[in-house]
Design a protein around this motif. Structure first.
Motif, PDB file in Angstrom:
ATOM      1  N   PRO A   1       1.424   3.244   5.569  1.00 50.72           N
ATOM      2  CA  PRO A   1       0.568   2.412   4.495  1.00 50.72           C
ATOM      3  C   PRO A   1       0.178   3.448   3.386  1.00 50.72           C
ATOM      4  O   PRO A   1      -0.166   4.452   3.706  1.00 50.72           O
ATOM      5  CB  PRO A   1      -0.628   2.187   5.076  1.00 50.72           C
ATOM      6  CG  PRO A   1      -0.810   2.786   6.288  1.00 50.72           C
ATOM      7  CD  PRO A   1       0.760   3.378   6.800  1.00 50.72           C
ATOM      8  N   GLY A   2       0.460   2.908   2.103  1.00 54.02           N
ATOM      9  CA  GLY A   2       0.117   3.922   0.810  1.00 54.02           C
ATOM     10  C   GLY A   2       1.100   4.593   0.423  1.00 54.02           C
ATOM     11  O   GLY A   2       0.934   5.002  -0.655  1.00 54.02           O
ATOM     12  N   HIS A   3       2.070   4.412   1.125  1.00 54.58           N
ATOM     13  CA  HIS A   3       3.375   5.413   0.807  1.00 54.58           C
ATOM     14  C   HIS A   3       4.366   4.484   0.275  1.00 54.58           C
ATOM     15  O   HIS A   3       4.290   3.250   0.344  1.00 54.58           O
ATOM     16  CB  HIS A   3       3.943   6.162   1.793  1.00 54.58           C
ATOM     17  CG  HIS A   3       3.411   7.468   2.256  1.00 54.58           C
ATOM     18  ND1 HIS A   3       2.165   7.237   2.996  1.00 54.58           N
ATOM     19  CD2 HIS A   3       3.328   8.576   1.949  1.00 54.58           C
ATOM     20  CE1 HIS A   3       1.553   8.507   3.395  1.00 54.58           C
ATOM     21  NE2 HIS A   3       2.343   9.258   2.609  1.00 54.58           N
TER      22      HIS A   3
ATOM     23  N   ASP B   1      -8.287  13.315   8.852  1.00 53.05           N
ATOM     24  CA  ASP B   1      -8.940  12.398   7.741  1.00 53.05           C
ATOM     25  C   ASP B   1      -8.482  13.189   6.482  1.00 53.05           C
ATOM     26  O   ASP B   1      -7.985  14.379   6.389  1.00 53.05           O
ATOM     27  CB  ASP B   1     -10.273  12.512   7.809  1.00 53.05           C
ATOM     28  CG  ASP B   1     -10.853  10.939   7.192  1.00 53.05           C
ATOM     29  OD1 ASP B   1      -9.891  10.362   6.469  1.00 53.05           O
ATOM     30  OD2 ASP B   1     -11.816  10.554   7.305  1.00 53.05           O
ATOM     31  N   SER B   2      -8.773  12.489   5.443  1.00 56.41           N
ATOM     32  CA  SER B   2      -8.363  12.976   4.018  1.00 56.41           C
ATOM     33  C   SER B   2      -9.148  12.696   2.919  1.00 56.41           C
ATOM     34  O   SER B   2     -10.144  11.705   3.378  1.00 56.41           O
ATOM     35  CB  SER B   2      -7.078  12.411   3.507  1.00 56.41           C
ATOM     36  OG  SER B   2      -7.132  11.279   3.538  1.00 56.41           O
ATOM     37  N   ILE B   3      -9.196  13.293   1.858  1.00 60.54           N
ATOM     38  CA  ILE B   3     -10.287  12.859   0.775  1.00 60.54           C
ATOM     39  C   ILE B   3      -9.700  12.784  -0.588  1.00 60.54           C
ATOM     40  O   ILE B   3      -8.657  13.520  -0.743  1.00 60.54           O
ATOM     41  CB  ILE B   3     -11.470  13.966   0.669  1.00 60.54           C
ATOM     42  CG1 ILE B   3     -12.676  13.743   0.087  1.00 60.54           C
ATOM     43  CG2 ILE B   3     -10.783  15.356   0.313  1.00 60.54           C
ATOM     44  CD1 ILE B   3     -13.582  12.769   0.494  1.00 60.54           C
TER      45      ILE B   3
ATOM     46  N   LYS C   1      -6.550   9.289  -5.203  1.00 60.52           N
ATOM     47  CA  LYS C   1      -6.932   8.896  -4.103  1.00 60.52           C
ATOM     48  C   LYS C   1      -6.674   9.725  -2.833  1.00 60.52           C
ATOM     49  O   LYS C   1      -5.781  10.689  -3.170  1.00 60.52           O
ATOM     50  CB  LYS C   1      -5.991   7.558  -3.869  1.00 60.52           C
ATOM     51  CG  LYS C   1      -4.506   7.846  -3.662  1.00 60.52           C
ATOM     52  CD  LYS C   1      -3.842   6.250  -3.543  1.00 60.52           C
ATOM     53  CE  LYS C   1      -2.466   6.698  -3.089  1.00 60.52           C
ATOM     54  NZ  LYS C   1      -1.654   5.518  -2.751  1.00 60.52           N
ATOM     55  N   PRO C   2      -7.409   9.452  -1.757  1.00 62.01           N
ATOM     56  CA  PRO C   2      -6.956  10.402  -0.579  1.00 62.01           C
ATOM     57  C   PRO C   2      -5.619  10.141  -0.193  1.00 62.01           C
ATOM     58  O   PRO C   2      -5.364   8.847  -0.191  1.00 62.01           O
ATOM     59  CB  PRO C   2      -8.071   9.919   0.497  1.00 62.01           C
ATOM     60  CG  PRO C   2      -8.525   8.691  -0.090  1.00 62.01           C
ATOM     61  CD  PRO C   2      -8.453   8.496  -1.536  1.00 62.01           C
ATOM     62  N   THR C   3      -4.979  10.953   0.438  1.00 62.22           N
ATOM     63  CA  THR C   3      -3.602  10.536   0.898  1.00 62.22           C
ATOM     64  C   THR C   3      -3.866   9.836   2.103  1.00 62.22           C
ATOM     65  O   THR C   3      -4.739   9.787   2.695  1.00 62.22           O
ATOM     66  CB  THR C   3      -3.252  12.105   1.643  1.00 62.22           C
ATOM     67  OG1 THR C   3      -3.911  12.597   2.401  1.00 62.22           O
ATOM     68  CG2 THR C   3      -2.779  12.938   0.561  1.00 62.22           C
ATOM     69  N   SER C   4      -2.884   8.878   2.197  1.00 62.20           N
ATOM     70  CA  SER C   4      -2.950   7.626   3.006  1.00 62.20           C
ATOM     71  C   SER C   4      -2.675   8.084   4.562  1.00 62.20           C
ATOM     72  O   SER C   4      -3.020   7.171   5.347  1.00 62.20           O
ATOM     73  CB  SER C   4      -2.061   6.530   2.870  1.00 62.20           C
ATOM     74  OG  SER C   4      -2.365   6.298   1.314  1.00 62.20           O
TER      75      SER C   4
ATOM     76  N   ILE D   1      -3.299   9.342   7.797  1.00 64.81           N
ATOM     77  CA  ILE D   1      -4.537   9.901   8.696  1.00 64.81           C
ATOM     78  C   ILE D   1      -4.468   9.681   9.912  1.00 64.81           C
ATOM     79  O   ILE D   1      -3.349   9.157  10.356  1.00 64.81           O
ATOM     80  CB  ILE D   1      -5.782   9.230   7.957  1.00 64.81           C
ATOM     81  CG1 ILE D   1      -5.567   7.807   7.975  1.00 64.81           C
ATOM     82  CG2 ILE D   1      -5.889   9.515   6.363  1.00 64.81           C
ATOM     83  CD1 ILE D   1      -6.689   6.898   8.421  1.00 64.81           C
TER      84      ILE D   1
ATOM     85  N   LYS E   1     -13.643   8.897  -1.772  1.00 71.21           N
ATOM     86  CA  LYS E   1     -13.471   8.136  -0.600  1.00 71.21           C
ATOM     87  C   LYS E   1     -12.472   8.898   0.460  1.00 71.21           C
ATOM     88  O   LYS E   1     -11.791   9.699   0.066  1.00 71.21           O
ATOM     89  CB  LYS E   1     -12.340   6.879  -1.050  1.00 71.21           C
ATOM     90  CG  LYS E   1     -13.185   5.744  -1.770  1.00 71.21           C
ATOM     91  CD  LYS E   1     -13.962   4.821  -0.595  1.00 71.21           C
ATOM     92  CE  LYS E   1     -14.479   3.952  -1.706  1.00 71.21           C
ATOM     93  NZ  LYS E   1     -15.691   3.252  -0.875  1.00 71.21           N
TER      94      LYS E   1
ATOM     95  N   PHE F   1      -5.316  -0.445  -2.918  1.00 70.37           N
ATOM     96  CA  PHE F   1      -4.017  -0.113  -3.602  1.00 70.37           C
ATOM     97  C   PHE F   1      -3.791  -0.943  -4.723  1.00 70.37           C
ATOM     98  O   PHE F   1      -2.622  -0.293  -5.440  1.00 70.37           O
ATOM     99  CB  PHE F   1      -2.861   0.216  -2.522  1.00 70.37           C
ATOM    100  CG  PHE F   1      -3.354   0.945  -1.280  1.00 70.37           C
ATOM    101  CD1 PHE F   1      -3.524   2.185  -1.534  1.00 70.37           C
ATOM    102  CD2 PHE F   1      -3.200   0.254   0.013  1.00 70.37           C
ATOM    103  CE1 PHE F   1      -3.966   3.051  -0.327  1.00 70.37           C
ATOM    104  CE2 PHE F   1      -3.447   1.245   0.991  1.00 70.37           C
ATOM    105  CZ  PHE F   1      -3.879   2.516   0.798  1.00 70.37           C
TER     106      PHE F   1
ATOM    107  N   GLU G   1       2.356   0.419  -4.375  1.00 70.08           N
ATOM    108  CA  GLU G   1       2.467   1.474  -3.455  1.00 70.08           C
ATOM    109  C   GLU G   1       3.467   2.429  -3.837  1.00 70.08           C
ATOM    110  O   GLU G   1       4.669   1.735  -4.227  1.00 70.08           O
ATOM    111  CB  GLU G   1       2.464   1.173  -1.810  1.00 70.08           C
ATOM    112  CG  GLU G   1       1.346   0.509  -1.292  1.00 70.08           C
ATOM    113  CD  GLU G   1       1.712  -0.102   0.061  1.00 70.08           C
ATOM    114  OE1 GLU G   1       1.425   0.520   0.889  1.00 70.08           O
ATOM    115  OE2 GLU G   1       2.458  -1.052   0.077  1.00 70.08           O
TER     116      GLU G   1
END
Lengths: 338, 338, 338, 338
Positions: C111-113, C206-208, C291-294, C296, D259, D271, D275
């Motif tokens: 997700p998010g990629h 986690d990521s930020i 955005k934080p890297t998706s 996680i 976040k 998103f 993406e």
């Protein structure tokens, strides 16, 4: 005070099938990046090598004695032998450059070459050879032409020598699918005579021009755009961008200057497969002329120069035609599903 | 189900001096937008009108009897007779279209015209005339050529007819700055004979092709870019984009096919002012060929067609050369003050 | 039946300083070709390596543990350490790809990629990694940014982290020329705390996200073009083209939504150095958000993923700004000598 | 001596659906040429007029009192109400320019406007008004947006004001297809209050900024190209090219800076429908910010200036979004039938 640093931007070609070539003849490598190759198409590295071999020197007796091992390295855009739709970068290392051959060129300009115009333009020049203006740049075009041909599996593109000194072929042969190597002259029974002619030229330090005829069959109707991007305009630009090319015509070409409308109106072949600059489905016929290489006399005897570059140019000519056709094919094949 | 709506993008030309032409022959207006005109340059609407007059029909006896009042309207980019550096939009209304003349064309395709290829390509066609493929499109080019010439005040561009039927001019005349109107044939003592020849053709409903020679003087060294944007490539594309143009060559051109290097190496004029695709400061000489108009016989007698479009094409040829030179002049004249 | 082979053309950027990037994260190499680099400019391979080092992982504790030896190989455009004015091609081999790490990704979409959108779009995907959508693509941009900076010796471009989790820097520090490495956070006394924060995130899988502020000083007046190519438009496009960037603003930015004209009219810094989209000579200030890297959770723990990509993105951000400025600088610096 | 004549080239936008705008606010006309409109599509001049009306002043009480009769004239590309596939040129005459209003501006530069940067850049300026930098230029964009929308009949694009002074709308309303005119604020029960607020500002000679939220529904998956032509990059460029726009974000936007990845990984709406820069079929949400108009105080009282340009900008914002979507839709919809 203003110092001139010229900004060059002429190394890209094509609007949808868009390529940028790079490399100097005596630098580390020649290469091309293609941005616009469709995804999911199977490639064959052997087929690519076969195309590159066609423009190699040393293969054709009578032409340059340089042996360049043009081994293509694919850097991107291919995964498991299929195109990814991402940019395809391919390079060929310059293994065989002997800049010592060219040391004398540091302070002199060869007539008919770009030496002087480049130095004037850029204020700097890679004097080890033609650099960017060398015929070696065309290896990048042959690579791009191979990828273009994969997009156009049904179209056949054949170029052959129709004039080389006193050797002439004034008709379009029936056996276009035959192998006319090494000279790309349709009457291959003349190969021995041509060899002798070229070897004799080389001994004398002279060179000769030539004419190439290009035949395209099975081109679908509708390629080419109105106004500036007519198919004939883009063919002309593509072919004139080959170093030694000095003339382009299609259909009846030069003869049209003295023709009456009544003579041509019922002769479809007069139009060379294009009407209004757009392909009409008929066979396309074009002719281009190459000047003789300008390096002659003592310099030609010392160096490794071709007495006639036309046989090696055939692969480049076919590549440029395929690139133009591929670009226009992609431009034409935009469908809207509304 | 997929319905094809073709996407056309071929109406723009030039990288820094960039123009887009628009208009159909029987629509409201023809026009051009130039994005890339330098600011602060004085213009003359009278000079622009004089250029447009050169391609007007009705002026030259023996050519089309249509009278088009090509009155340019400047819509943008000019303030107090100076260029603002913003896009210059100029239109010419189509006052004289009589679509009734063309009603019969709704259901037929003229050979050698774009009628069929356009309909095939776009699925729709303005059958009232050539539409976008009409020679009328070139009025936009003459306008752009006028603005290009303002950027190049020192360069002179002259085109003349070197072949029209049996009339030939095999040399470059000394008096290039003279007025060769109305036929642009250097030996103006032949004007009466040419008139008779063209009127005779018109009576018979026939047409004739021709050859145009282009001479560029005072072009600075260094115009043209390596690889694909060589000056000769862009000249070829520009000229082949004119509807009836079927051939382009420069310098010795077609004769090069049979020349030995030893014959040309000391002959600077053989190279036509370009080496490596870049201007070398010498006089440039190019030749192009036009096919005869394809409309002949009964249709030509009914309509208002030219028996020879070459005299009217001279202004268009000069305009395209100026546009290419201007674009490359701007590309070459990028100075960095570091 | 129609088979879709998508045609991608999005890998080029810039009109005069024009670059094309290529390479997939797990293919042979990443690279860039720059067509438009002025000639005669001295380069330093060490300076280029120093730029590349800034975006390397493994240097910054707490970020990715991958060690990529990004060794640039110049393939063309340089002779005796000077630019030739010809295309500059530089590649970086992908030495460290371990596709086994990614085998599990063959049949799943992160997700998010871009995994799913790419496969949908191209019908094919290099599942060994992000392929073309990987952050690794940005190495090509840093290379291009280095060459852009050579054209702009007087302009200084500095990006720093203004927000990373609870760490915030709400002012523009005076010591912009200082070294804020490894985290690019101006208050370097916080480096140990930031390190702990990131290591903790990594442990948790986690990521930020984060915010980056960009300051440009000594930019000459007049860069940027009216209408679509305003400087702010091209900055926005350039920065949003970085994978994780989700927001762009300049000057007072978001705060402008609630400002009265009377509050800003005398505050030059409100305009961020641009009026009408054209640089006015003042300091330029821009802010972007990542955005934080998706990736996680379990996947982040297994792989070699950054808990925060912002520190490594700083070099990419500065590169994109330099590329835009260089392109507009060249566009602005076209002088005509009439 | 070198005289600078700047060459501007920034008036074109889009790669396949490509448009060039022209016109100065106090010149004869504004206009646009679209090169790339598919053929065979039915148009409605009434629908086009309705779009233009949305950005008209005088309609919205509290905004500019100028009455501009924006009557579109189609010059090319349409035949019997259908697109021909040829360039579409549309102009709108500037009937209402009163340059006397602006005489005082000849020798002064308005802060926050392009007056000074233009004069510096071009050495010449149409001081009668904003000229090319005037908000009036956006009329051309609304025209182009109308044609873009015809190519995208299924996609809905809705922009509304989410912040205007103390008026805020922090949610996406359900009734997006409703008419929020005249202020484009979803809670239309506030219309009277907004009117009073704007009239009060006008009386005081003050102005206010604002925020616009854009929602795109029914966008197909796969629009956007990797690397530089991501959909988000082109949206950002398109929107920042609107004069007063100072900020762009999508999805969670600015909030992303603080976040954690764990907070967003299961939240698809974070998103914003994209993406990897490519549309994923979800609803797209973007936010942009406009600065307050810089003309305030005595000048605002004398002139015919808007206290808030945001309500009129809504039509322009929607147009730019449609133009980007149409361009990418055409780029994505290239099918190959091999």
């Amino acid at each position: 005070m203003y110092t001139q640093f010229h900004i060059m931007r002429g190394n890209s070609f094509g609007k949808l099938f868009s390529l940028t070539t790079f490399g100097e003849s005596h630098g580390p490598a020649m290469g091309v990046v293609i941005d616009g190759m469709p995804s999911g198409i199977l490639i064959s590295i052997d087929d690519l090598k076969a195309e590159l071999k066609k423009r190699s020197p040393g293969i054709i007796a009578g032409t340059s004695s340089r042996v360049e091992l043009d081994e293509p390295e694919i850097l991107s855009g291919i995964f498991e032998n299929k195109t990814l739709g991402t940019p395809i970068a391919v390079i060929v290392k310059n293994l065989n450059q002997k800049s010592s051959d060219y040391d004398q060129l540091k302070n002199e300009y060869r007539p008919g070459h770009a030496d002087k115009t480049y130095e004037q333009k850029f204020g700097i020049r890679d004097h080890r050879g033609g650099g960017r203006s060398s015929g070696r740049e065309t290896v990048s075009r042959v690579i791009a032409g191979y990828f273009a041909s994969l997009v156009l599996p049904k179209i056949t593109v054949k170029a052959f020598i129709s004039k080389l000194g006193h050797f002439e072929c004034n008709y379009i042969p029936d056996n276009l699918s035959s192998d006319f190597s090494p000279y790309s002259f349709p009457d291959t029974s003349k190969n021995e005579e041509i060899k002798n002619f070229l070897e004799d030229l080389k001994r004398k330090g002279d060179s000769i021009g030539g004419e190439v005829t290009i035949v395209v069959d099975q081109c679908p109707m509708g390629l080419g755009e109105p106004a500036f991007d007519k198919l004939k305009s883009d063919f002309a630009k593509a072919l004139l961008s080959i170093g030694a090319c000095v003339s382009f015509s299609y259909g009846l070409g030069y003869e049209m200057a003295a023709k009456f409308g009544s003579e041509i109106s019922s002769n479809r072949s007069a139009f060379g497969g294009m009407e209004g600059g757009i392909s009409n489905g008929d066979r396309m016929v074009m002719k281009i002329v190459f000047k003789p290489t300008s390096t002659i006399g003592e310099k030609a005897l010392q160096g490794r120069h071709d007495p006639c570059i036309v046989p090696r140019a055939i692969a480049v000519v076919e590549a440029m035609i395929k690139i133009v056709l591929c670009d226009h094919f992609l431009r034409q094949n935009a469908y809207l599903n509304i």
